[in-house]
Scaffold this active site. Structure first.
Site, PDB file in Angstrom:
ATOM      1  N   GLY A 161       9.962   1.932  -5.146  1.00 18.28           N
ATOM      2  CA  GLY A 161       8.949   2.892  -5.554  1.00 18.28           C
ATOM      3  C   GLY A 161       9.745   4.073  -6.385  1.00 18.28           C
ATOM      4  O   GLY A 161       9.157   5.174  -6.457  1.00 18.28           O
ATOM      5  N   GLN A 217       6.039   9.677  -8.087  1.00 22.01           N
ATOM      6  CA  GLN A 217       6.406  11.203  -8.439  1.00 22.01           C
ATOM      7  C   GLN A 217       7.833  11.400  -8.177  1.00 22.01           C
ATOM      8  O   GLN A 217       8.803  12.158  -8.926  1.00 22.01           O
ATOM      9  CB  GLN A 217       5.422  12.102  -7.770  1.00 22.01           C
ATOM     10  CG  GLN A 217       5.517  13.650  -8.093  1.00 22.01           C
ATOM     11  CD  GLN A 217       5.147  14.495  -6.880  1.00 22.01           C
ATOM     12  OE1 GLN A 217       4.236  14.032  -5.974  1.00 22.01           O
ATOM     13  NE2 GLN A 217       4.951  15.800  -7.220  1.00 22.01           N
ATOM     14  N   LEU A 218       8.216  11.267  -6.856  1.00 22.73           N
ATOM     15  CA  LEU A 218       9.567  11.692  -6.396  1.00 22.73           C
ATOM     16  C   LEU A 218      10.849  10.667  -6.795  1.00 22.73           C
ATOM     17  O   LEU A 218      11.702  11.149  -7.281  1.00 22.73           O
ATOM     18  CB  LEU A 218       9.570  11.393  -4.967  1.00 22.73           C
ATOM     19  CG  LEU A 218      11.031  11.678  -4.180  1.00 22.73           C
ATOM     20  CD1 LEU A 218      11.559  13.069  -4.400  1.00 22.73           C
ATOM     21  CD2 LEU A 218      10.599  11.689  -2.680  1.00 22.73           C
ATOM     22  N   ASP A 241      10.880  -0.929  -8.503  1.00 22.00           N
ATOM     23  CA  ASP A 241       9.204  -0.708  -8.560  1.00 22.00           C
ATOM     24  C   ASP A 241       8.277  -1.920  -9.069  1.00 22.00           C
ATOM     25  O   ASP A 241       8.724  -2.676  -9.549  1.00 22.00           O
ATOM     26  CB  ASP A 241       8.623   0.409  -9.354  1.00 22.00           C
ATOM     27  CG  ASP A 241       7.447   1.401  -9.016  1.00 22.00           C
ATOM     28  OD1 ASP A 241       6.505   0.735  -9.009  1.00 22.00           O
ATOM     29  OD2 ASP A 241       7.625   2.479  -8.545  1.00 22.00           O
ATOM     30  N   ARG A 281       5.586  -1.051 -10.823  1.00 23.47           N
ATOM     31  CA  ARG A 281       5.110  -0.471 -11.954  1.00 23.47           C
ATOM     32  C   ARG A 281       6.237  -0.468 -13.069  1.00 23.47           C
ATOM     33  O   ARG A 281       7.313  -0.688 -12.660  1.00 23.47           O
ATOM     34  CB  ARG A 281       4.671   0.786 -11.925  1.00 23.47           C
ATOM     35  CG  ARG A 281       3.301   0.876 -11.128  1.00 23.47           C
ATOM     36  CD  ARG A 281       2.967   2.341 -11.447  1.00 23.47           C
ATOM     37  NE  ARG A 281       3.456   3.738 -10.933  1.00 23.47           N
ATOM     38  CZ  ARG A 281       3.110   5.051 -10.710  1.00 23.47           C
ATOM     39  NH1 ARG A 281       2.551   5.343 -11.781  1.00 23.47           N
ATOM     40  NH2 ARG A 281       4.036   5.673 -10.168  1.00 23.47           N
ATOM     41  N   ASP A 308       8.333  -5.994  -5.572  1.00 21.95           N
ATOM     42  CA  ASP A 308       7.335  -5.442  -4.737  1.00 21.95           C
ATOM     43  C   ASP A 308       7.735  -5.690  -3.314  1.00 21.95           C
ATOM     44  O   ASP A 308       8.492  -6.923  -2.954  1.00 21.95           O
ATOM     45  CB  ASP A 308       6.131  -6.684  -5.010  1.00 21.95           C
ATOM     46  CG  ASP A 308       4.942  -6.396  -3.849  1.00 21.95           C
ATOM     47  OD1 ASP A 308       5.185  -5.681  -2.867  1.00 21.95           O
ATOM     48  OD2 ASP A 308       3.905  -6.792  -4.208  1.00 21.95           O
ATOM     49  N   TYR A 320      -2.646   6.399   6.178  1.00 21.95           N
ATOM     50  CA  TYR A 320      -0.992   6.926   5.655  1.00 21.95           C
ATOM     51  C   TYR A 320      -0.306   7.707   6.722  1.00 21.95           C
ATOM     52  O   TYR A 320       0.934   7.271   7.142  1.00 21.95           O
ATOM     53  CB  TYR A 320      -1.304   7.989   4.488  1.00 21.95           C
ATOM     54  CG  TYR A 320      -0.082   8.528   3.994  1.00 21.95           C
ATOM     55  CD1 TYR A 320       1.037   7.866   3.298  1.00 21.95           C
ATOM     56  CD2 TYR A 320      -0.097   9.927   3.919  1.00 21.95           C
ATOM     57  CE1 TYR A 320       2.056   8.437   2.775  1.00 21.95           C
ATOM     58  CE2 TYR A 320       1.104  10.662   3.408  1.00 21.95           C
ATOM     59  CZ  TYR A 320       2.108  10.033   2.975  1.00 21.95           C
ATOM     60  OH  TYR A 320       3.213  10.526   2.298  1.00 21.95           O
ATOM     61  N   LYS A 332       3.226   6.433   8.715  1.00 18.54           N
ATOM     62  CA  LYS A 332       4.338   7.103   8.654  1.00 18.54           C
ATOM     63  C   LYS A 332       4.920   7.696  10.036  1.00 18.54           C
ATOM     64  O   LYS A 332       6.257   7.447  10.343  1.00 18.54           O
ATOM     65  CB  LYS A 332       4.308   8.674   7.866  1.00 18.54           C
ATOM     66  CG  LYS A 332       4.085   8.336   6.436  1.00 18.54           C
ATOM     67  CD  LYS A 332       5.348   8.022   5.662  1.00 18.54           C
ATOM     68  CE  LYS A 332       5.136   7.821   4.078  1.00 18.54           C
ATOM     69  NZ  LYS A 332       6.157   7.180   3.340  1.00 18.54           N
TER      70      LYS A 332
HETATM   71  P1  NAD Z   1       3.984   7.768  -5.788  1.00 20.37           P
HETATM   72  O1  NAD Z   1       2.640   7.334  -5.394  1.00 20.37           O
HETATM   73  O2  NAD Z   1       4.090   8.828  -7.007  1.00 20.37           O
HETATM   74  O3  NAD Z   1       4.893   6.659  -6.063  1.00 20.37           O
HETATM   75  C1  NAD Z   1       5.107   5.553  -5.047  1.00 20.37           C
HETATM   76  C2  NAD Z   1       5.668   4.362  -5.910  1.00 20.37           C
HETATM   77  O4  NAD Z   1       5.593   3.290  -5.212  1.00 20.37           O
HETATM   78  C3  NAD Z   1       4.679   4.076  -7.070  1.00 20.37           C
HETATM   79  O5  NAD Z   1       5.535   4.138  -8.326  1.00 20.37           O
HETATM   80  C4  NAD Z   1       4.457   2.713  -6.774  1.00 20.37           C
HETATM   81  O6  NAD Z   1       4.112   1.820  -7.996  1.00 20.37           O
HETATM   82  C5  NAD Z   1       5.289   2.260  -6.066  1.00 20.37           C
HETATM   83  N1  NAD Z   1       4.783   1.184  -4.979  1.00 20.37           N
HETATM   84  C6  NAD Z   1       3.709   0.969  -4.317  1.00 20.37           C
HETATM   85  N2  NAD Z   1       3.604  -0.276  -3.595  1.00 20.37           N
HETATM   86  C7  NAD Z   1       4.545  -0.705  -3.936  1.00 20.37           C
HETATM   87  C8  NAD Z   1       5.216  -1.803  -3.549  1.00 20.37           C
HETATM   88  N3  NAD Z   1       4.647  -2.632  -2.343  1.00 20.37           N
HETATM   89  N4  NAD Z   1       6.523  -2.264  -3.882  1.00 20.37           N
HETATM   90  C9  NAD Z   1       7.251  -1.489  -4.657  1.00 20.37           C
HETATM   91  N5  NAD Z   1       6.667  -0.515  -5.124  1.00 20.37           N
HETATM   92  C10 NAD Z   1       5.531  -0.030  -4.843  1.00 20.37           C
HETATM   93  O7  NAD Z   1       4.641   8.503  -4.517  1.00 20.37           O
HETATM   94  P2  NAD Z   1       5.620   9.530  -4.292  1.00 20.37           P
HETATM   95  O8  NAD Z   1       4.935  10.957  -4.383  1.00 20.37           O
HETATM   96  O9  NAD Z   1       6.835   9.192  -5.365  1.00 20.37           O
HETATM   97  O10 NAD Z   1       6.255   9.343  -3.075  1.00 20.37           O
HETATM   98  C11 NAD Z   1       7.521   8.731  -2.728  1.00 20.37           C
HETATM   99  C12 NAD Z   1       7.620   8.810  -1.114  1.00 20.37           C
HETATM  100  O11 NAD Z   1       7.643   9.916  -0.581  1.00 20.37           O
HETATM  101  C13 NAD Z   1       6.469   7.999  -0.289  1.00 20.37           C
HETATM  102  O12 NAD Z   1       7.019   7.172   0.584  1.00 20.37           O
HETATM  103  C14 NAD Z   1       5.698   9.052   0.087  1.00 20.37           C
HETATM  104  O13 NAD Z   1       4.741   8.745   1.137  1.00 20.37           O
HETATM  105  C15 NAD Z   1       6.603  10.120   0.377  1.00 20.37           C
HETATM  106  N6  NAD Z   1       6.327  11.456   0.333  1.00 20.37           N
HETATM  107  C16 NAD Z   1       5.761  11.996  -0.698  1.00 20.37           C
HETATM  108  C17 NAD Z   1       5.247  13.412  -0.734  1.00 20.37           C
HETATM  109  C18 NAD Z   1       4.983  14.202  -2.222  1.00 20.37           C
HETATM  110  O14 NAD Z   1       4.125  15.078  -2.203  1.00 20.37           O
HETATM  111  N7  NAD Z   1       5.058  13.266  -3.431  1.00 20.37           N
HETATM  112  C19 NAD Z   1       5.113  14.030   0.409  1.00 20.37           C
HETATM  113  C20 NAD Z   1       5.481  13.513   1.561  1.00 20.37           C
HETATM  114  C21 NAD Z   1       6.008  12.248   1.599  1.00 20.37           C
HETATM  115  C1  AKB Z   2      -0.040  13.292   0.266  1.00 22.40           C
HETATM  116  O1  AKB Z   2      -0.527  14.278   0.049  1.00 22.40           O
HETATM  117  O2  AKB Z   2      -0.408  12.371   0.645  1.00 22.40           O
HETATM  118  C2  AKB Z   2       1.586  13.583   0.059  1.00 22.40           C
HETATM  119  C3  AKB Z   2       2.156  14.095   1.335  1.00 22.40           C
HETATM  120  C4  AKB Z   2       2.039  15.327   1.822  1.00 22.40           C
HETATM  121  O3  AKB Z   2       2.663  13.173   2.188  1.00 22.40           O
HETATM  122  N1  AKB Z   2       1.841  14.584  -0.828  1.00 22.40           N
END
Ligand code: NAD
Ligand code: AKB
Length: 316
Positions: free
Chosen positions: A9, A13-14, A35, A37, A50, A140, A144
């Protein structure tokens, strides 16, 4: 043989920010971004992967002799509610594939993020303690919460060094969010810098835990570097940054752009936000690996606006 770090992934964003930090720390040649994507802004090694495909995951692990995995791939809260069973299926299948492939192929350490989304109505909403009861009401959040326990299971049953953080909503200028409930807190800055008004999908007083993305990346690296015996929480650590409402972030933006306008049109995401804590207690993270955030709201607003203005000028 040469050892590598794999990120799943990585184009989210992260992932786009974490990938660059890992490359900086361990060398571009030692970090495999993956990823489903297309490749994002970072340079370096990229594999289409994937994670629900366990054979392909194992192929990548063996090809690069992967010893550490940062498993970020997931469907987030708001998108996840469109098709709850599919979200559960993807999030759980992906995590179990990572844990099982790690166990079978001698991967030494796994990081997988959890979220404030694991909390529901039973958790105290203010300064939510790490060990609160988890009764989330999103698919979700359910994935988690279950994932945290699977991580702990693999640690105790197989000795796999699985570590996890419960991130709050992440805010950064480097990348756009991917379908969460906290996404407004990034989009609002993009609108302000573009000179547009913003319609917020959460109500003005909806306070949620948030964090600047650099703090989240630093927390991740610090957690992963901490000695194994220091990690006492094998489900997931709470980490707090700041808490604010849409009205507060708008007020902070107005200090720079007095004409900025916001209106409120709460949608289905309001119901999700209302189930989540307003603030988080992170005593265990402070105790076990000295966690401390560095960014408050004024600092986030300053960094967001400065960087987005620079990008904006570049494109006009
Ligand atoms: P995002 O949605 O921006 O990125 C997720 C990435 O995973 C995407 O690029 C997507 O293409 C990829 N993806 C989805 N399904 C896939 C699969 N089957 N195989 C491979 N890639 C796949 O999410 P993010 O914000 O970057 O979050 C990253 C992680 O951090 C996640 O596990 C999310 O739950 C966790 N998280 C994020 C936040 C936040 O605010 N961004 C907060 C809490 C937890
Ligand atoms: C969401 O809003 O789903 C994420 C998170 C806090 O897990 N940014």
């Amino acid at each position: 043989m040469h050892q590598s770090i794999l990120i799943t992934g990585a184009n989210g964003q992260l992932g786009t920010v974490l990938t660059e930090s890992l490359q900086l720390k361990y060398g571009v040649e030692n970090v495999i971004a993956s990823d489903l994507r297309e490749k994002a802004s970072y340079t370096g090694i990229f594999e289409y992967l994937d994670v629900t495909d366990s054979d392909r995951l194992e192929e990548v692990i063996l090809k690069y002799n992967v010893k550490e995995i940062y498993h970020l791939a997931a469907i987030l809260s708001a998108n996840g509610e469109r098709n709850p069973l599919n979200t559960w299926e993807i999030n759980m299948r992906a995590l179990l594939n990572v844990l099982e492939a790690s166990r079978k192929n001698n991967v030494e350490k796994v990081f997988h993020p959890s979220s404030i989304a694991v909390f529901g109505e039973s958790a105290p909403p203010i300064n939510t303690p790490n060990n609160s009861l988890l009764d989330p009401l999103t698919s979700y959040g359910l994935s988690k919460a279950a994932g945290e326990n699977w991580g702990k299971y693999y640690f105790y049953k197989y000795g796999l060094d699985v570590r996890s953080l419960r991130y709050p909503g992440l805010i950064g200028y480097q990348s756009r969010p991917g379908g969460g409930t906290t996404d407004y807190a990034v989009e609002i800055y993009h609108k302000a810098v573009a000179g547009e008004s913003f319609t917020c999908f959460l109500d003005r007083e909806t306070t949620l835990p948030m964090m600047y993305i650099d703090d989240a990346v630093r927390a991740t690296l610090e957690l992963m570097e901490a000695p194994r015996e220091n990690i006492k929480v094998r489900t997931s650590y709470n980490i707090a940054g700041i808490s604010f409402s849409p009205a507060q972030v708008a007020a902070s933006i107005k200090e720079k752009y007095p004409d900025f306008e916001i209106e409120y049109a709460p949608d289905h995401r309001q119901e999700i936000a209302d189930q989540w804590p307003k603030s988080i207690q992170d005593l265990e993270a402070m105790r076990d690996w000295s966690w401390k955030p560095q960014f408050n709201l004024p600092k986030i607003t300053e960094v967001m606006i400065d960087n987005l203005e620079r990008e904006h000028e570049h494109f006009i």
